[in-house]
Write an enzyme that holds these catalytic residues in place. Structure first.
Site, PDB file in Angstrom:
ATOM      1  N   GLY A  23       0.820  -1.208   0.000  1.00  0.00           N
ATOM      2  CA  GLY A  23       0.000   0.000   0.000  1.00  0.00           C
ATOM      3  C   GLY A  23       0.847   1.247   0.000  1.00  0.00           C
ATOM      4  N   SER A  24       0.353   2.281   0.658  1.00  0.00           N
ATOM      5  CA  SER A  24       1.004   3.601   0.578  1.00  0.00           C
ATOM      6  C   SER A  24       2.185   3.708   1.540  1.00  0.00           C
ATOM      7  CB  SER A  24      -0.006   4.692   0.912  1.00  0.00           C
ATOM      8  OG  SER A  24      -0.370   4.598   2.276  1.00  0.00           O
TER       9      SER A  24
ATOM     10  N   GLY B 165       0.735   4.819   5.105  1.00  0.00           N
ATOM     11  CA  GLY B 165       0.048   3.696   5.761  1.00  0.00           C
ATOM     12  C   GLY B 165       1.037   2.622   6.187  1.00  0.00           C
ATOM     13  N   GLY B 166       1.938   2.260   5.274  1.00  0.00           N
ATOM     14  CA  GLY B 166       2.929   1.223   5.566  1.00  0.00           C
ATOM     15  C   GLY B 166       3.871   1.647   6.677  1.00  0.00           C
TER      16      GLY B 166
ATOM     17  N   GLU C 247       5.521  -3.444   1.113  1.00  0.00           N
ATOM     18  CA  GLU C 247       5.842  -2.956  -0.228  1.00  0.00           C
ATOM     19  C   GLU C 247       5.097  -1.640  -0.354  1.00  0.00           C
ATOM     20  OE1 GLU C 247       4.476  -5.312  -3.632  1.00  0.00           O
ATOM     21  OE2 GLU C 247       4.522  -3.358  -4.597  1.00  0.00           O
TER      22      GLU C 247
ATOM     23  N   CYS D 211       2.172  -0.637  -9.064  1.00  0.00           N
ATOM     24  CA  CYS D 211       3.340  -0.256  -8.263  1.00  0.00           C
ATOM     25  C   CYS D 211       4.595  -0.237  -9.133  1.00  0.00           C
ATOM     26  CB  CYS D 211       3.509  -1.199  -7.085  1.00  0.00           C
ATOM     27  SG  CYS D 211       3.300  -2.911  -7.525  1.00  0.00           S
TER      28      CYS D 211
HETATM   29  P1  NAP Z   1      -3.163   2.567   1.987  1.00  0.00           P
HETATM   30  O1  NAP Z   1      -3.939   3.780   2.244  1.00  0.00           O
HETATM   31  O2  NAP Z   1      -1.782   2.521   2.530  1.00  0.00           O
HETATM   32  O3  NAP Z   1      -3.983   1.311   2.570  1.00  0.00           O
HETATM   33  C1  NAP Z   1      -3.428   0.009   2.621  1.00  0.00           C
HETATM   34  C2  NAP Z   1      -3.926  -0.695   3.891  1.00  0.00           C
HETATM   35  O4  NAP Z   1      -3.396  -0.070   5.062  1.00  0.00           O
HETATM   36  C3  NAP Z   1      -5.436  -0.652   4.048  1.00  0.00           C
HETATM   37  O5  NAP Z   1      -5.839  -1.846   4.665  1.00  0.00           O
HETATM   38  C4  NAP Z   1      -5.639   0.521   4.979  1.00  0.00           C
HETATM   39  O6  NAP Z   1      -6.824   0.412   5.723  1.00  0.00           O
HETATM   40  C5  NAP Z   1      -4.441   0.405   5.877  1.00  0.00           C
HETATM   41  N1  NAP Z   1      -3.972   1.669   6.406  1.00  0.00           N
HETATM   42  C6  NAP Z   1      -3.644   2.788   5.695  1.00  0.00           C
HETATM   43  N2  NAP Z   1      -3.183   3.747   6.512  1.00  0.00           N
HETATM   44  C7  NAP Z   1      -3.212   3.242   7.762  1.00  0.00           C
HETATM   45  C8  NAP Z   1      -2.859   3.754   9.043  1.00  0.00           C
HETATM   46  N3  NAP Z   1      -2.389   4.995   9.188  1.00  0.00           N
HETATM   47  N4  NAP Z   1      -3.020   2.960  10.117  1.00  0.00           N
HETATM   48  C9  NAP Z   1      -3.512   1.718   9.971  1.00  0.00           C
HETATM   49  N5  NAP Z   1      -3.863   1.177   8.804  1.00  0.00           N
HETATM   50  C10 NAP Z   1      -3.712   1.918   7.698  1.00  0.00           C
HETATM   51  O7  NAP Z   1      -3.046   2.250   0.460  1.00  0.00           O
HETATM   52  P2  NAP Z   1      -4.176   2.223  -0.690  1.00  0.00           P
HETATM   53  O8  NAP Z   1      -5.509   2.645  -0.181  1.00  0.00           O
HETATM   54  O9  NAP Z   1      -4.093   0.897  -1.296  1.00  0.00           O
HETATM   55  O10 NAP Z   1      -3.670   3.254  -1.758  1.00  0.00           O
HETATM   56  C11 NAP Z   1      -3.332   4.540  -1.450  1.00  0.00           C
HETATM   57  C12 NAP Z   1      -1.980   4.863  -2.058  1.00  0.00           C
HETATM   58  O11 NAP Z   1      -1.052   3.802  -1.819  1.00  0.00           O
HETATM   59  C13 NAP Z   1      -1.992   4.998  -3.548  1.00  0.00           C
HETATM   60  O12 NAP Z   1      -2.378   6.272  -3.940  1.00  0.00           O
HETATM   61  C14 NAP Z   1      -0.557   4.654  -3.904  1.00  0.00           C
HETATM   62  O13 NAP Z   1       0.264   5.790  -3.800  1.00  0.00           O
HETATM   63  C15 NAP Z   1      -0.137   3.667  -2.885  1.00  0.00           C
HETATM   64  N6  NAP Z   1      -0.163   2.249  -3.344  1.00  0.00           N
HETATM   65  C16 NAP Z   1       0.999   1.602  -3.537  1.00  0.00           C
HETATM   66  C17 NAP Z   1       0.984   0.276  -3.928  1.00  0.00           C
HETATM   67  C18 NAP Z   1       2.240  -0.505  -4.125  1.00  0.00           C
HETATM   68  O14 NAP Z   1       2.183  -1.587  -4.665  1.00  0.00           O
HETATM   69  N7  NAP Z   1       3.376  -0.056  -3.677  1.00  0.00           N
HETATM   70  C19 NAP Z   1      -0.201  -0.399  -4.119  1.00  0.00           C
HETATM   71  C20 NAP Z   1      -1.383   0.278  -3.897  1.00  0.00           C
HETATM   72  C21 NAP Z   1      -1.343   1.599  -3.492  1.00  0.00           C
HETATM   73  P3  NAP Z   1      -8.259   0.780   5.088  1.00  0.00           P
HETATM   74  O15 NAP Z   1      -8.456  -0.083   3.883  1.00  0.00           O
HETATM   75  O16 NAP Z   1      -9.197   0.390   6.166  1.00  0.00           O
HETATM   76  O17 NAP Z   1      -8.207   2.212   4.766  1.00  0.00           O
END
Ligand code: NAP
Length: 486
Positions: A205-206, A209-210, A229, A266
């Site tokens: 994910g982001s 978040g990560g 990742e 990604c």
């Molecule tokens: P995300 O916001 O990081 O969410 C991924 C997971 O982490 C979800 O289960 C989310 O929960 C949880 N989460 C996020 N922030 C958190 C926090 N502060 N505390 C606890 N849990 C948290 O990622 P996303 O929604 O998939 O995409 C957002 C951004 O991530 C994209 O715009 C992109 O930049 C990046 N991304 C990168 C990749 C990669 O492969 N590297 C893949 C996808 C996205 P919830 O679902 O409950 O919100």
């Protein structure tokens, strides 16, 4: 089924069940676990139409892409079944005792064991391949680790239905109760990372978040490994030789790659280094602008896209070559945008320009000579991939060395968006691409969820079968320093 019941799940009961299942998981044979993985793959294939319909409603990725992703996911499960029955994943090593050595050497035998229950955070952008039954789940189950998936909020109903199918398939295949569970909601996610029963985390994910979850994992009283990742710019370098020989082909290839899946990969090529003083950016923009706007995965992502574009375009020295940064991607779909700047500008403002912008956009960076290119590459953060387009005869050895410092996968004359799922794959790289040295795709992804243990002077009957005399499992081992094949 439209429920959100997992938000109210009794997390302690889930993690206790996983901790109990860990013993049975560790005691299971490779053949048994290969049977579990095959059963899950078969069940997903049998429900493909229903799953694709659910996924399309929640992710807007379209049935063609989603059907292909189910096939990739079930292929991935079957690959891990082959990996564990082949046996080298155990890294069995035997050093027989040498009583005559000074000091005398004991009999020492080392094998990799499952770490225990693993928490898996699904990605938004691959609702099958990096989600409930995706690579993290498959690689953890393969080595005997129970899995608790934190569903991504962007495809919750699909996650619930996939989990039902996975649970039924595992039960029918004789897997222990508690070996797999699904929870949802941020609160459960953060609690999971801190739960004493959880021994490792897989995350896609982001960066924010990560990072938040990584910090929780390492600041526990008993810190655990966090395999995240996060973000990647995936730099591409086009040499003068390549550009002067095949500019049109390169423009086509780049436009197709950075707009694929609305740029939500990604491995999207987000930075492209090109020789200065050519019309290449305009060529790329002309092709990209013929592609229709595409809906993005979630409102959170489509709201962030124009904001990211505007931040980049507001930087001094950055030009918008094609498309517009003033777009309403949430309502209209995300439209392609080509930006351009110079290596000199990147060197002046690396922090502002080297931000991942998730969506169909790429930044072309003009370099004046090889020395300037190398300096600009020197300020890049870590990546999943790095690519060079060059002509035969051009000396790119120094460049390739530099790219391999920057990324886990170095491509020649190709585009990074496709990720093969096989034995040699490396999908990971220096921070912030990943938080560890391991891959999250391909055969060696299992290594994240294994812990080495060496047994000294242990009786045969107490050893893991992989370490016993006579090699009863018939697997590759290293015996007294020599690789011994069955
Ligand atoms: P995300 O916001 O990081 O969410 C991924 C997971 O982490 C979800 O289960 C989310 O929960 C949880 N989460 C996020 N922030 C958190 C926090 N502060 N505390 C606890 N849990 C948290 O990622 P996303 O929604 O998939 O995409 C957002 C951004 O991530 C994209 O715009 C992109 O930049 C990046 N991304 C990168 C990749 C990669 O492969 N590297 C893949 C996808 C996205 P919830 O679902 O409950 O919100």
């Amino acid at each position: 089924m439209t429920t959100n019941l997992q938000d109210r799940v009794d997390l302690t009961a889930v993690t206790r069940a996983a901790a109990n299942a860990a013993k049975a998981g560790a005691a299971s044979s490779d053949v048994e676990r290969a049977g579990w993985l095959a059963a899950v793959a078969d069940a997903l294939d049998a429900h493909v139409d229903e799953l694709v319909e659910l996924a399309d409603a929640e992710t807007r990725l379209g049935p063609v892409r989603l059907k292909g992703e189910v096939a990739r996911t079930t292929g991935q499960l079957r690959l891990f079944a082959r990996v564990i029955t082949e046996g080298s994943y155990l890294e069995a090593v035997i050093d027989h005792s040498v009583p005559s050595a000074t000091p005398p050497a004991p009999d020492l035998r080392r094998v990799l064991k499952p770490v225990g229950p693993v928490a898996v955070f699904s990605a938004s952008n691959f609702p099958f391949a990096f989600s409930v039954a995706g690579g993290d789940t498959a690689s953890a189950l393969a080595v005997g680790c129970p899995v608790i998936v934190k569903a991504h909020s962007g495809h919750l109903q699909l996650s619930i239905r996939t989990a039902e199918i996975v649970t039924q398939a595992l039960t029918d295949a004789g897997a222990p109760e508690g070996i797999f569970a699904l929870v949802s909601g941020r609160e459960n996610g953060t609690a999971l990372v801190q739960d004493p029963a959880v021994k490792a985390v897989g995350f896609t994910g982001s960066i924010p978040g990560g990072r938040a979850l990584f910090d929780l994992a390492v600041s526990r009283p008993d810190p655990i490994p966090f395999y995240g990742e996060l973000g990647s710019l995936n730099p591409v370098v086009i040499t003068e030789g390549a550009l002067s020989t095949r500019a049109a082909e390169l423009a086509e290839g780049l436009a197709a790659s950075f707009t694929l899946g609305a740029g939500q990969f990604c491995t999207k090529p987000g930075l492209v280094f090109v020789p200065a003083g050519t019309g290449f950016a305009g060529e790329v923009a002309a092709i990209a602008n013929t592609k229709p706007g595409a809906p993005m995965l979630t409102d959170r992502i489509s709201d962030a896209y124009p904001k990211g574009l505007q931040d980049l375009a507001a930087q001094a020295g950055v030009a918008v070559v094609g498309g517009t940064v003033d777009q309403y991607a949430t309502a209209d779909g995300a439209a392609a945008v080509v930006l351009s700047t110079t290596a000199e500008t990147v060197l002046e403002h690396p922090d502002a320009l080297l931000e991942e912008c998730f969506g169909p956009t790429t930044l072309l960076i003009e370099y004046r000579d090889r020395a300037e290119l190398e300096r600009a590459l020197g300020v890049l953060p870590g990546n999943l991939t790095a690519t060079v387009h060059a002509q035969p005869g051009e000396d790119v050895s120094g460049l390739v060395d530099q790219l391999s410092e920057l990324a886990g996968r170095v491509l020649f004359n190709g585009w990074p968006t496709g990720v093969a799922v096989n034995w040699a794959q490396q999908h990971g790289g220096p921070w912030p691409a990943t938080t560890s040295l391991f891959t999250s795709v391909g055969a060696t992804a299992v290594r994240r969820f294994q812990r080495p243990v060496a047994y000294q002077d242990a009786p045969q009957e107490l050893l893991h079968p992989a370490l016993r005399d006579g090699n009863p499992l018939g697997i590759p081992r290293r015996v007294d320093g020599v690789l011994a094949l069955p």
